[in-house]
Motif scaffolding. Structure first.
Motif, short mmCIF file in Angstrom:
data_model
loop_
_atom_site.label_atom_id
_atom_site.label_comp_id
_atom_site.label_asym_id
_atom_site.label_seq_id
_atom_site.Cartn_x
_atom_site.Cartn_y
_atom_site.Cartn_z
N MET A 1 0.84 -1.19 0.00
CA MET A 1 0.00 0.00 0.00
C MET A 1 0.88 1.24 0.00
SD MET A 1 -3.36 -0.51 0.28
CE MET A 1 -4.07 -2.07 -0.05
N LEU A 28 -12.25 2.60 -2.97
CA LEU A 28 -10.94 2.53 -2.32
C LEU A 28 -10.92 1.47 -1.22
CD1 LEU A 28 -10.21 6.36 -2.18
CD2 LEU A 28 -9.02 4.67 -3.60
N TYR A 33 -7.63 -0.36 0.65
CA TYR A 33 -7.08 0.80 1.34
C TYR A 33 -7.82 1.06 2.65
CZ TYR A 33 -4.73 2.11 -3.03
OH TYR A 33 -3.95 2.12 -4.16
N ASP A 34 -7.11 1.64 3.60
CA ASP A 34 -7.74 2.21 4.78
C ASP A 34 -8.24 3.58 4.32
OD1 ASP A 34 -8.56 2.75 7.39
OD2 ASP A 34 -6.57 3.39 8.03
N VAL A 35 -9.51 3.88 4.55
CA VAL A 35 -10.12 5.11 4.04
C VAL A 35 -10.83 5.83 5.17
CG1 VAL A 35 -11.78 6.08 2.39
CG2 VAL A 35 -10.45 4.05 1.77
N TYR A 56 -6.85 8.21 1.93
CA TYR A 56 -6.68 6.76 1.79
C TYR A 56 -5.20 6.40 1.75
CZ TYR A 56 -5.63 7.36 -3.20
OH TYR A 56 -5.08 7.73 -4.39
N GLY A 57 -4.90 5.18 2.17
CA GLY A 57 -3.53 4.67 2.19
C GLY A 57 -3.49 3.38 2.97
N SER A 58 -2.30 2.97 3.41
CA SER A 58 -2.20 1.73 4.16
C SER A 58 -2.75 1.89 5.57
CB SER A 58 -0.75 1.24 4.20
OG SER A 58 0.08 2.25 4.73
#
Length: 192
Positions: A1, A28, A33-35, A56-58
């Motif tokens: 990620m 997402l 992704y963690d959103v 959003y991202g890891s």
């Protein structure tokens, strides 16, 4: 990620900013992704400002995008984009809808709509202009302008690998699925 990315969507109540953000967030999340998403409705029912923030991202700890942190600013209405331009990173991108909705002070004659709004945005940031309203009207449904802009955002952010048609199918009401998929695809094609 990847690292955390910040998307700020700004517009006026009734433009579908929140629905576009919900579709974006669902896609997402589905991609792993963690959103985090937050919404601000200032008098949205009366044509006031609406902003949504999607991060959003890891691993994302907060839904809030501060000034100078947005990777991309999506302007559903041009003046709202100019007003929140200070939230964009120095190397951030702007997708701006060539569309104007006069605020109450403008409608009552107390203020004038600012001149050259899109040109002022272009002076400060890498900007892609889209006539999302015109595209939506050509499709026969002006209300799909938000999904046209979502398609443009997806293209600008390089998020093409997600099955957005499936996300749209799961997010919008059944009778609006086909027109929204068409609108989304037109938005992707409108960004070069």
């Amino acid at each position: 990620m990847a690292e955390v990315k910040n998307i700020l969507l700004v517009g006026v109540g009734g433009q579908g900013t929140i629905l576009a953000s919900k579709i974006l967030s669902a896609g997402l999340v589905g991609a792993g992704y963690d959103v985090k998403m937050s919404e601000v409705h200032g008098m949205a029912q009366r044509g006031g400002s609406v902003t949504t923030q999607v991060r959003y991202g890891s691993e994302v700890f907060s839904p809030i995008i501060g000034k100078g942190q947005a990777d991309i600013l999506v302007c559903f209405e041009a003046m709202e984009g100019l007003r929140l331009l200070d939230h964009l990173k120095l190397n951030g991108k702007v997708v701006v809808n060539d569309y104007k909705i006069p605020s109450i002070p403008i409608l009552t004659g107390k203020r004038d709509y600012p001149e050259d709004v899109i040109e002022k945005i272009k002076e400060k940031a890498s900007t892609m202009t889209i006539d999302a309203a015109g595209i939506a009207e050509d499709l026969g449904d002006a209300k799909t302008m938000n999904v046209v802009l979502l398609g443009a955002l997806v293209k600008a952010m390089g998020l093409d690998e997600i099955d957005w048609e499936d996300v749209i199918r799961k997010t919008v009401k059944e009778k609006f699925i086909d027109i929204n998929i068409k609108a989304f695809n037109k938005g992707i094609k409108a960004i070069k």
